[in-house]
Write a protein that holds these residues in place. Structure first.
Motif, PDB file in Angstrom:
ATOM      1  N   GLY A  12       0.778  -1.227   0.000  1.00 43.98           N
ATOM      2  CA  GLY A  12       0.000   0.000   0.000  1.00 43.98           C
ATOM      3  C   GLY A  12       0.815   1.287   0.000  1.00 43.98           C
ATOM      4  N   PHE A  13       2.114   1.198  -0.308  1.00 48.77           N
ATOM      5  CA  PHE A  13       2.958   2.384  -0.363  1.00 48.77           C
ATOM      6  C   PHE A  13       3.073   2.884  -1.806  1.00 48.77           C
ATOM      7  CE2 PHE A  13       4.634   0.003   3.314  1.00 48.77           C
ATOM      8  CZ  PHE A  13       4.382   0.947   4.298  1.00 48.77           C
ATOM      9  N   PRO A  14       3.176   4.203  -1.991  1.00 46.70           N
ATOM     10  CA  PRO A  14       3.332   4.712  -3.357  1.00 46.70           C
ATOM     11  C   PRO A  14       4.726   4.381  -3.892  1.00 46.70           C
ATOM     12  CG  PRO A  14       3.493   6.522  -1.785  1.00 46.70           C
ATOM     13  CD  PRO A  14       3.135   5.282  -1.000  1.00 46.70           C
ATOM     14  N   THR A  15       4.768   4.074  -5.167  1.00 43.36           N
ATOM     15  CA  THR A  15       6.036   3.830  -5.846  1.00 43.36           C
ATOM     16  C   THR A  15       5.866   4.234  -7.307  1.00 43.36           C
ATOM     17  OG1 THR A  15       7.824   2.221  -6.178  1.00 43.36           O
ATOM     18  CG2 THR A  15       5.551   1.410  -6.441  1.00 43.36           C
ATOM     19  N   PHE A  16       6.893   4.028  -8.113  1.00 44.75           N
ATOM     20  CA  PHE A  16       6.840   4.487  -9.502  1.00 44.75           C
ATOM     21  C   PHE A  16       7.655   3.577 -10.399  1.00 44.75           C
ATOM     22  CE2 PHE A  16      10.147   6.736  -7.191  1.00 44.75           C
ATOM     23  CZ  PHE A  16      11.267   6.526  -7.966  1.00 44.75           C
ATOM     24  N   ASP A  17       7.329   3.646 -11.676  1.00 45.42           N
ATOM     25  CA  ASP A  17       8.107   3.010 -12.734  1.00 45.42           C
ATOM     26  C   ASP A  17       8.545   4.103 -13.691  1.00 45.42           C
ATOM     27  OD1 ASP A  17       7.742   0.324 -11.852  1.00 45.42           O
ATOM     28  OD2 ASP A  17       5.733   0.346 -12.727  1.00 45.42           O
ATOM     29  N   LEU A  18       9.787   3.998 -14.145  1.00 44.03           N
ATOM     30  CA  LEU A  18      10.350   4.992 -15.053  1.00 44.03           C
ATOM     31  C   LEU A  18      10.860   4.336 -16.318  1.00 44.03           C
ATOM     32  CD1 LEU A  18      12.616   6.917 -12.516  1.00 44.03           C
ATOM     33  CD2 LEU A  18      10.459   7.720 -13.460  1.00 44.03           C
ATOM     34  N   GLU A  19      10.705   5.029 -17.422  1.00 39.62           N
ATOM     35  CA  GLU A  19      11.358   4.603 -18.656  1.00 39.62           C
ATOM     36  C   GLU A  19      12.773   5.152 -18.713  1.00 39.62           C
ATOM     37  OE1 GLU A  19       9.114   5.474 -22.144  1.00 39.62           O
ATOM     38  OE2 GLU A  19       7.333   4.457 -21.398  1.00 39.62           O
ATOM     39  N   ASP A  20      12.990   6.315 -18.120  1.00 38.78           N
ATOM     40  CA  ASP A  20      14.288   6.993 -18.153  1.00 38.78           C
ATOM     41  C   ASP A  20      14.679   7.334 -16.713  1.00 38.78           C
ATOM     42  OD1 ASP A  20      16.409   8.804 -18.392  1.00 38.78           O
ATOM     43  OD2 ASP A  20      15.523   9.869 -20.092  1.00 38.78           O
ATOM     44  N   GLN A  21      15.793   6.796 -16.252  1.00 31.85           N
ATOM     45  CA  GLN A  21      16.229   6.991 -14.864  1.00 31.85           C
ATOM     46  C   GLN A  21      16.600   8.445 -14.550  1.00 31.85           C
ATOM     47  OE1 GLN A  21      16.016   4.646 -12.357  1.00 31.85           O
ATOM     48  NE2 GLN A  21      14.868   3.656 -14.011  1.00 31.85           N
ATOM     49  N   ARG A  22      16.699   9.272 -15.560  1.00 27.99           N
ATOM     50  CA  ARG A  22      16.984  10.693 -15.327  1.00 27.99           C
ATOM     51  C   ARG A  22      15.896  11.338 -14.470  1.00 27.99           C
ATOM     52  NH1 ARG A  22      16.446  15.872 -16.856  1.00 27.99           N
ATOM     53  NH2 ARG A  22      14.738  15.801 -18.321  1.00 27.99           N
ATOM     54  N   TYR A  23      14.691  10.760 -14.481  1.00 23.08           N
ATOM     55  CA  TYR A  23      13.568  11.330 -13.748  1.00 23.08           C
ATOM     56  C   TYR A  23      13.402  10.751 -12.342  1.00 23.08           C
ATOM     57  CZ  TYR A  23      12.468  13.206 -18.297  1.00 23.08           C
ATOM     58  OH  TYR A  23      12.532  13.874 -19.489  1.00 23.08           O
ATOM     59  N   ARG A  24      14.373   9.989 -11.884  1.00 21.21           N
ATOM     60  CA  ARG A  24      14.273   9.342 -10.576  1.00 21.21           C
ATOM     61  C   ARG A  24      14.043  10.351  -9.446  1.00 21.21           C
ATOM     62  NH1 ARG A  24      14.462   4.956  -8.233  1.00 21.21           N
ATOM     63  NH2 ARG A  24      14.991   3.776 -10.071  1.00 21.21           N
ATOM     64  N   ALA A  25      14.803  11.430  -9.399  1.00 19.92           N
ATOM     65  CA  ALA A  25      14.654  12.410  -8.306  1.00 19.92           C
ATOM     66  C   ALA A  25      13.269  13.033  -8.314  1.00 19.92           C
ATOM     67  CB  ALA A  25      15.730  13.493  -8.399  1.00 19.92           C
ATOM     68  N   LEU A  26      12.762  13.321  -9.471  1.00 21.68           N
ATOM     69  CA  LEU A  26      11.443  13.941  -9.589  1.00 21.68           C
ATOM     70  C   LEU A  26      10.347  12.993  -9.094  1.00 21.68           C
ATOM     71  CD1 LEU A  26       9.852  16.380 -10.587  1.00 21.68           C
ATOM     72  CD2 LEU A  26      10.069  15.496 -12.904  1.00 21.68           C
ATOM     73  N   ALA A  27      10.389  11.746  -9.521  1.00 17.63           N
ATOM     74  CA  ALA A  27       9.399  10.764  -9.079  1.00 17.63           C
ATOM     75  C   ALA A  27       9.563  10.447  -7.593  1.00 17.63           C
ATOM     76  CB  ALA A  27       9.513   9.490  -9.916  1.00 17.63           C
ATOM     77  N   ALA A  28      10.799  10.331  -7.136  1.00 24.25           N
ATOM     78  CA  ALA A  28      11.048  10.040  -5.715  1.00 24.25           C
ATOM     79  C   ALA A  28      10.528  11.176  -4.843  1.00 24.25           C
ATOM     80  CB  ALA A  28      12.536   9.814  -5.467  1.00 24.25           C
ATOM     81  N   TRP A  29      10.698  12.419  -5.270  1.00 22.43           N
ATOM     82  CA  TRP A  29      10.162  13.546  -4.511  1.00 22.43           C
ATOM     83  C   TRP A  29       8.652  13.396  -4.327  1.00 22.43           C
ATOM     84  CZ3 TRP A  29       6.603  17.000  -6.624  1.00 22.43           C
ATOM     85  CH2 TRP A  29       6.197  18.008  -5.757  1.00 22.43           C
ATOM     86  N   ALA A  30       7.947  13.030  -5.396  1.00 22.57           N
ATOM     87  CA  ALA A  30       6.489  12.901  -5.298  1.00 22.57           C
ATOM     88  C   ALA A  30       6.104  11.839  -4.284  1.00 22.57           C
ATOM     89  CB  ALA A  30       5.887  12.591  -6.672  1.00 22.57           C
ATOM     90  N   VAL A  31       6.695  10.651  -4.373  1.00 18.23           N
ATOM     91  CA  VAL A  31       6.270   9.583  -3.462  1.00 18.23           C
ATOM     92  C   VAL A  31       6.749   9.796  -2.037  1.00 18.23           C
ATOM     93  CG1 VAL A  31       6.057   7.894  -5.325  1.00 18.23           C
ATOM     94  CG2 VAL A  31       8.149   7.965  -3.985  1.00 18.23           C
ATOM     95  N   ILE A  32       7.842  10.538  -1.849  1.00 22.00           N
ATOM     96  CA  ILE A  32       8.360  10.780  -0.495  1.00 22.00           C
ATOM     97  C   ILE A  32       7.726  12.010   0.129  1.00 22.00           C
ATOM     98  CG2 ILE A  32      10.418  11.419   0.818  1.00 22.00           C
ATOM     99  CD1 ILE A  32      11.994   9.573  -1.135  1.00 22.00           C
ATOM    100  N   ASP A  33       7.740  13.137  -0.568  1.00 22.27           N
ATOM    101  CA  ASP A  33       7.247  14.379   0.034  1.00 22.27           C
ATOM    102  C   ASP A  33       5.725  14.511  -0.008  1.00 22.27           C
ATOM    103  OD1 ASP A  33       9.596  15.362   1.013  1.00 22.27           O
ATOM    104  OD2 ASP A  33       9.562  17.212  -0.142  1.00 22.27           O
ATOM    105  N   ILE A  34       5.121  14.105  -1.090  1.00 27.35           N
ATOM    106  CA  ILE A  34       3.660  14.163  -1.154  1.00 27.35           C
ATOM    107  C   ILE A  34       3.064  12.924  -0.508  1.00 27.35           C
ATOM    108  CG2 ILE A  34       1.645  14.228  -2.663  1.00 27.35           C
ATOM    109  CD1 ILE A  34       3.351  15.836  -4.671  1.00 27.35           C
TER     110      ILE A  34
END
Length: 146
Positions: A12-34
């Motif tokens: 039940g925790f938020p996570t993400f899938d990426l096609e390009d690892q360049r966006y890791r920080a952006l996606a990680a910010w969403a699941v961690i801070d939001i």
């Protein structure tokens, strides 16, 4: 297709899938801070609207990240993980925040949870109304995403 897809883990925790690892920080910010907090996502959406309409936005600071957002882009700094620092365009940031709202708004509601505010409304609508009551103004995304 977007460069990021958000979903819940089996726990039940938020996570993400990426096609390009360049966006890791952006996606990680969403699941961690939001995280799973719709009100925080509504704050981020309001910040996006401010920048898109030429109004300055206060820097975002949390126990994990510092963000500086301008019309030219966003700069991420993670206090704990150097590989989660990055720079992104404003449009990339906007897409992630908007997609994260859609992810949050489409999660199934917990049947045993009872909200004190507008329990008869779906959670996304109740959260928007709470945000609007708190800030005493309509949310700038009303009519666009909700």
């Amino acid at each position: 297709m977007s460069f990021v897809d958000f979903h819940l883990t089996s726990e039940g925790f938020p996570t993400f899938d990426l096609e390009d690892q360049r966006y890791r920080a952006l996606a990680a910010w969403a699941v961690i801070d939001i995280s799973l907090l719709m009100g925080v996502c509504l704050d981020a959406l309001a910040m996006v609207d401010d920048i898109a309409n030429g109004r300055p936005a206060e820097p975002w600071s949390s126990e994990h990240y510092d963000l500086t957002l301008t019309p030219d882009g966003v700069n991420f700094s993670n206090y704990w993980a150097d590989d989660e620092n990055g720079e992104y365009t404003f449009s990339e940031f906007r897409e992630v925040v908007e997609r994260y709202w859609v992810f949050l708004a489409n999660r199934p509601e917990e049947p045993f949870m009872q909200r004190e505010y507008w329990p008869d409304l779906p959670a996304p609508e109740a959260e928007v109304r709470l945000w609007e009551k708190t800030w005493n103004r309509p949310h700038p995304y009303r009519g666009r995403l909700f």
